[in-house]
Design a protein around this motif. Structure first.
Motif, mmCIF file in Angstrom:
data_model
loop_
_atom_site.group_PDB
_atom_site.id
_atom_site.type_symbol
_atom_site.label_atom_id
_atom_site.label_comp_id
_atom_site.label_asym_id
_atom_site.label_seq_id
_atom_site.Cartn_x
_atom_site.Cartn_y
_atom_site.Cartn_z
ATOM 1 N N LEU A 339 26.076 -54.139 47.864
ATOM 2 C CA LEU A 339 25.446 -53.866 49.147
ATOM 3 C C LEU A 339 25.446 -55.113 50.014
ATOM 4 O O LEU A 339 25.001 -56.184 49.580
ATOM 5 N N ARG A 340 25.953 -54.995 51.243
ATOM 6 C CA ARG A 340 25.900 -56.102 52.199
ATOM 7 C C ARG A 340 24.919 -55.754 53.298
ATOM 8 O O ARG A 340 25.084 -54.766 54.015
ATOM 9 N N ASP A 341 23.840 -56.538 53.395
ATOM 10 C CA ASP A 341 22.866 -56.410 54.472
ATOM 11 C C ASP A 341 23.467 -57.084 55.698
ATOM 12 O O ASP A 341 23.551 -58.323 55.761
ATOM 13 N N VAL A 342 23.910 -56.265 56.662
ATOM 14 C CA VAL A 342 24.652 -56.792 57.802
ATOM 15 C C VAL A 342 23.817 -57.767 58.615
ATOM 16 O O VAL A 342 24.284 -58.863 58.983
ATOM 17 N N ALA A 343 22.580 -57.414 58.906
ATOM 18 C CA ALA A 343 21.731 -58.254 59.750
ATOM 19 C C ALA A 343 21.404 -59.578 59.070
ATOM 20 O O ALA A 343 21.439 -60.647 59.692
ATOM 21 N N ALA A 344 21.089 -59.523 57.770
ATOM 22 C CA ALA A 344 20.715 -60.738 57.035
ATOM 23 C C ALA A 344 21.926 -61.497 56.520
ATOM 24 O O ALA A 344 21.807 -62.643 56.067
ATOM 25 N N ARG A 345 23.099 -60.860 56.568
ATOM 26 C CA ARG A 345 24.330 -61.456 56.063
ATOM 27 C C ARG A 345 24.187 -61.865 54.603
ATOM 28 O O ARG A 345 24.595 -62.938 54.185
ATOM 29 N N GLU A 346 23.556 -60.951 53.832
ATOM 30 C CA GLU A 346 23.372 -61.183 52.401
ATOM 31 C C GLU A 346 24.011 -60.043 51.618
ATOM 32 O O GLU A 346 24.084 -58.912 52.087
ATOM 33 N N THR A 347 24.477 -60.384 50.400
ATOM 34 C CA THR A 347 25.151 -59.398 49.559
ATOM 35 C C THR A 347 24.443 -59.297 48.209
ATOM 36 O O THR A 347 24.052 -60.319 47.621
ATOM 37 N N PHE A 348 24.289 -58.048 47.729
ATOM 38 C CA PHE A 348 23.605 -57.814 46.460
ATOM 39 C C PHE A 348 24.423 -56.820 45.640
ATOM 40 O O PHE A 348 25.134 -55.969 46.181
ATOM 41 N N THR A 349 24.330 -56.929 44.328
ATOM 42 C CA THR A 349 25.030 -55.983 43.439
ATOM 43 C C THR A 349 24.006 -55.194 42.622
ATOM 44 O O THR A 349 22.943 -55.715 42.250
ATOM 45 N N PHE A 350 24.356 -53.932 42.341
ATOM 46 C CA PHE A 350 23.457 -53.039 41.602
ATOM 47 C C PHE A 350 24.274 -52.233 40.596
ATOM 48 O O PHE A 350 25.379 -51.774 40.909
ATOM 49 N N ASP A 351 23.713 -52.056 39.406
ATOM 50 C CA ASP A 351 24.338 -51.143 38.454
ATOM 51 C C ASP A 351 23.524 -49.850 38.346
ATOM 52 O O ASP A 351 23.846 -48.970 37.555
ATOM 53 N N SER A 352 22.446 -49.746 39.151
ATOM 54 C CA SER A 352 21.612 -48.541 39.182
ATOM 55 C C SER A 352 21.726 -47.887 40.554
ATOM 56 O O SER A 352 21.450 -48.511 41.584
ATOM 57 N N ILE A 353 22.096 -46.619 40.562
ATOM 58 C CA ILE A 353 22.249 -45.900 41.827
ATOM 59 C C ILE A 353 20.898 -45.700 42.508
ATOM 60 O O ILE A 353 20.799 -45.685 43.734
ATOM 61 N N ASP A 354 19.829 -45.568 41.717
ATOM 62 C CA ASP A 354 18.495 -45.374 42.291
ATOM 63 C C ASP A 354 18.011 -46.626 43.021
ATOM 64 O O ASP A 354 17.418 -46.540 44.105
ATOM 65 N N LEU A 355 18.262 -47.802 42.421
ATOM 66 C CA LEU A 355 17.805 -49.048 43.038
ATOM 67 C C LEU A 355 18.527 -49.332 44.351
ATOM 68 O O LEU A 355 17.909 -49.722 45.346
ATOM 69 N N ILE A 356 19.850 -49.131 44.365
ATOM 70 C CA ILE A 356 20.573 -49.388 45.623
ATOM 71 C C ILE A 356 20.189 -48.354 46.685
ATOM 72 O O ILE A 356 20.110 -48.675 47.879
ATOM 73 N N ALA A 357 19.886 -47.120 46.251
ATOM 74 C CA ALA A 357 19.448 -46.098 47.210
ATOM 75 C C ALA A 357 18.152 -46.513 47.891
ATOM 76 O O ALA A 357 17.978 -46.333 49.107
ATOM 77 N N MET A 358 17.206 -47.095 47.130
ATOM 78 C CA MET A 358 15.949 -47.563 47.704
ATOM 79 C C MET A 358 16.187 -48.699 48.689
ATOM 80 O O MET A 358 15.548 -48.761 49.754
ATOM 81 N N GLU A 359 17.101 -49.601 48.359
ATOM 82 C CA GLU A 359 17.399 -50.717 49.258
ATOM 83 C C GLU A 359 18.001 -50.210 50.576
ATOM 84 O O GLU A 359 17.656 -50.676 51.665
#
Length: 365
Positions: A339-359
């Protein structure tokens, strides 16, 4: 038993579950004599002001009004059944023991302080539907609560042949010992809306026809218009007395509230306004809305996973991309969402679909 005794029983049994309380009160009412019912029927159409709005006691009180209506019909010679469950149906079914017809009934009770009643308060159209295979549909309501001049309910009653009766008329029928027998059929009484409809012009269909109905009923039961009016006047006397009692209750409430401490007054105000329950209701709506959004996000993510390969999706808010999501899969790491947060210009990785959905939900909403 008189009205005040019945009222105390309703208050006491309102602490029970609805069906149990209704059953016990029905047993109590059906043991009453005709004189008991004549006493009760003059007041049952008025909900006491000291009963809490939308409380279990108020619901039980309105159910008892149905039971009183049913007991009245029994006194008039009908076999009756009171439906205890609250559902999309009539509350009473009555069957003639001597003639081949039946009717459904529904009773209404209102507070004297109630204003701005509209057509839906009377459920006339529902009464048409609830009639089902029965022949007639009868509404019992306090006479003074019917609209005085014109209303949609009168047109609906004429169109659907729903009898607009009052507690006052039921009182008169009992007082005159009107009773169905092998030789006396009363179905003409319950067919009054159809009778009135035959002489009502289309442009007058919303006009109050209760005065004409009263004359017809007086004629059917064999009393003069003056005698009929005398009965109405006597019942009005009970209403005036009851009105004074309700006014006295509010006057006492005013004096009680004046004596409350600031802290107690605030607590009572908050309780009466039901603010906490309203907040919880709104929160529940928010939760449901959030769940709906999350389902849509998860569906998009699952679609990416099922398609396989290296895929990218953009998530937008008001036409602006707020999140970029990439999906990849390999034997060593399994499914990975980036996941790349466009406004914050930060990138995160997730192996859980539920966690990335919440983000993603947090970024979007």
């Amino acid at each position: 038993m008189d009205f005040n005794t019945l009222r105390k029983e309703i208050t006491k049994k309102s602490k029970l579950d609805f069906v149990t309380a209704s059953t016990q009160l029905e047993e109590l009412v059906f043991k009453c004599t005709k004189d008991d019912i004549l006493n009760i029927i003059t007041e049952i159409g008025i909900i006491p002001e000291d009963i809490g709005h939308d409380s279990s006691e108020e619901k039980l009180y309105t159910k008892v009004s149905d039971i009183i209506f049913a007991k009245t019909l029994q006194e008039m010679g009908y076999e009756v059944q009171v439906l205890r469950e609250r559902a999309d149906c009539a509350d009473i079914i009555a069957q003639s023991q001597f003639h081949c017809y039946s009717l459904v009934g529904d009773a209404k009770a209102f507070r004297l302080s109630r204003t701005a009643k509209n057509a839906k308060d009377f459920k006339v159209n529902s009464m048409v539907h609830w009639r089902g295979d029965c022949d007639y549909s009868v509404l019992a309501c306090p006479y003074f609560q019917y609209p005085k001049s014109t209303s949609q309910i009168y047109k609906d009653a004429l169109d659907g042949n729903v009898s607009l009766f009052s507690w006052e008329i039921l009182y008169i029928l009992l007082k005159e010992d009107v009773k169905e027998t092998q030789d006396i059929c009363l179905k003409e009484i319950w067919n009054q809306s159809a009778v009135v409809a035959t002489s009502t012009a289309v442009d007058k269909s919303k006009t109050n026809f209760l005065a004409a109905q009263n004359k017809n009923i007086a004629k059917i039961i064999g009393i003069t218009d003056d005698k009929f009016e005398e009965y109405f006047t006597s019942v009005k006397g009970f209403l005036v007395s009851r009105g004074n009692e309700e006014i006295h209750y509010y006057e006492n409430e005013i004096e009680r509230v004046k004596k409350l401490s600031r802290k107690k007054a605030i607590r009572e105000l908050l309780t009466s306004m039901k603010l906490s329950s309203k907040i919880e209701t709104i929160k529940q709506i928010g939760v449901l809305k959030m769940e709906s959004h999350l389902v849509r996000i998860i569906n998009r993510l699952e679609s990416m996973a099922s398609d396989g390969g290296s895929l990218k999706r953009n998530f937008e808010r008001d036409g602006v991309v707020v999140a970029e999501v990439a999906y990849s899969y390999d034997e060593e790491n399994g499914s990975v969402f980036t996941l790349r947060d466009v406004a914050a210009r930060e990138t995160f990785t997730f192996d859980s679909i539920d966690l990335i959905a919440m983000e993603i939900y947090e970024l979007l909403y």
